[in-house]
Design a protein around this motif. Structure first.
Motif, PDB file in Angstrom:
ATOM      1  N   ALA A  36       0.963  -1.139  -0.014  1.00  0.00           N
ATOM      2  CA  ALA A  36       0.040   0.079  -0.070  1.00  0.00           C
ATOM      3  C   ALA A  36       0.869   1.237  -0.132  1.00  0.00           C
ATOM      4  CB  ALA A  36      -0.819  -0.096   1.338  1.00  0.00           C
ATOM      5  N   GLN A  37       1.936   1.228   0.789  1.00  0.00           N
ATOM      6  CA  GLN A  37       2.722   2.366   0.548  1.00  0.00           C
ATOM      7  C   GLN A  37       3.518   2.569  -0.431  1.00  0.00           C
ATOM      8  OE1 GLN A  37       5.295   1.599   4.171  1.00  0.00           O
ATOM      9  NE2 GLN A  37       3.775   2.627   5.786  1.00  0.00           N
ATOM     10  N   SER A  38       3.760   1.324  -1.472  1.00  0.00           N
ATOM     11  CA  SER A  38       4.540   1.684  -2.593  1.00  0.00           C
ATOM     12  C   SER A  38       3.679   2.454  -3.379  1.00  0.00           C
ATOM     13  CB  SER A  38       4.959   0.184  -3.018  1.00  0.00           C
ATOM     14  OG  SER A  38       3.573  -0.377  -3.388  1.00  0.00           O
ATOM     15  N   VAL A  39       2.392   2.628  -3.497  1.00  0.00           N
ATOM     16  CA  VAL A  39       1.422   3.092  -4.427  1.00  0.00           C
ATOM     17  C   VAL A  39       1.725   4.592  -4.113  1.00  0.00           C
ATOM     18  CG1 VAL A  39      -1.137   3.566  -5.063  1.00  0.00           C
ATOM     19  CG2 VAL A  39      -0.307   1.109  -4.595  1.00  0.00           C
ATOM     20  N   ALA A  40       1.827   5.167  -2.709  1.00  0.00           N
ATOM     21  CA  ALA A  40       1.866   6.408  -2.454  1.00  0.00           C
ATOM     22  C   ALA A  40       3.306   6.858  -2.638  1.00  0.00           C
ATOM     23  CB  ALA A  40       1.425   6.708  -0.994  1.00  0.00           C
ATOM     24  N   ILE A  41       4.380   5.955  -2.567  1.00  0.00           N
ATOM     25  CA  ILE A  41       5.676   6.484  -2.865  1.00  0.00           C
ATOM     26  C   ILE A  41       5.793   6.704  -4.320  1.00  0.00           C
ATOM     27  CG2 ILE A  41       8.121   5.598  -2.993  1.00  0.00           C
ATOM     28  CD1 ILE A  41       7.471   4.334  -0.132  1.00  0.00           C
ATOM     29  N   SER A  42       5.253   5.688  -5.112  1.00  0.00           N
ATOM     30  CA  SER A  42       5.461   5.803  -6.433  1.00  0.00           C
ATOM     31  C   SER A  42       4.617   7.195  -7.148  1.00  0.00           C
ATOM     32  CB  SER A  42       4.624   4.635  -7.255  1.00  0.00           C
ATOM     33  OG  SER A  42       5.584   3.396  -7.141  1.00  0.00           O
ATOM     34  N   TYR A  43       3.437   7.467  -6.619  1.00  0.00           N
ATOM     35  CA  TYR A  43       2.787   8.587  -6.816  1.00  0.00           C
ATOM     36  C   TYR A  43       3.674   9.895  -6.511  1.00  0.00           C
ATOM     37  CZ  TYR A  43      -0.423  12.365  -6.972  1.00  0.00           C
ATOM     38  OH  TYR A  43      -1.215  13.600  -6.993  1.00  0.00           O
TER      39      TYR A  43
END
Length: 113
Positions: A36-43
């Motif tokens: 879930a955090q990887s989505v926010a980090i990619s954004y």
């Protein structure tokens, strides 16, 4: 008498089974959280447009992860940045040493919706 001894010995195995289950749930929780955090980090990477020390420090402090750039560490607009985020956990039964849970993800620089 043998019934009581058998019950006591079986309770040891039940306790170990529950400890192993707790370890598996912890690993799954950390993996899901990293995903879930990887989505926010990619954004965040895509929105920032590049990857630098300030952004890496911000990501590591905000999400409590270890960030590692795998390829194209100095990307330009439209490039794909591969990175790995990881976190250490201390399991009860699975391992005596701390385990590192890591996932690899990609971000397209300059593309966000």
């Amino acid at each position: 008498m043998s019934y009581k001894i058998g019950l006591i010995l079986s309770m040891i195995f039940v306790a170990l089974f529950f400890a192993f289950g707790i370890d598996l749930i912890t690993v799954q929780f950390v993996f899901s959280n990293l995903d879930a955090q990887s989505v926010a980090i990619s954004y965040r990477i895509s929105q920032h447009g590049t990857i630098d020390e300030n952004l890496i420090n911000e990501i590591e402090n905000k999400y409590q992860v270890d960030f590692e750039c795998l390829s194209y560490c100095h990307p330009q607009f439209g490039d794909i940045l591969d990175y790995k985020i990881s976190r250490q956990i201390k399991p009860i039964i699975i391992s005596k040493e701390p385990m590192t849970i890591a996932i690899k993800r990609s971000a397209v620089i300059g593309y966000y919706s």
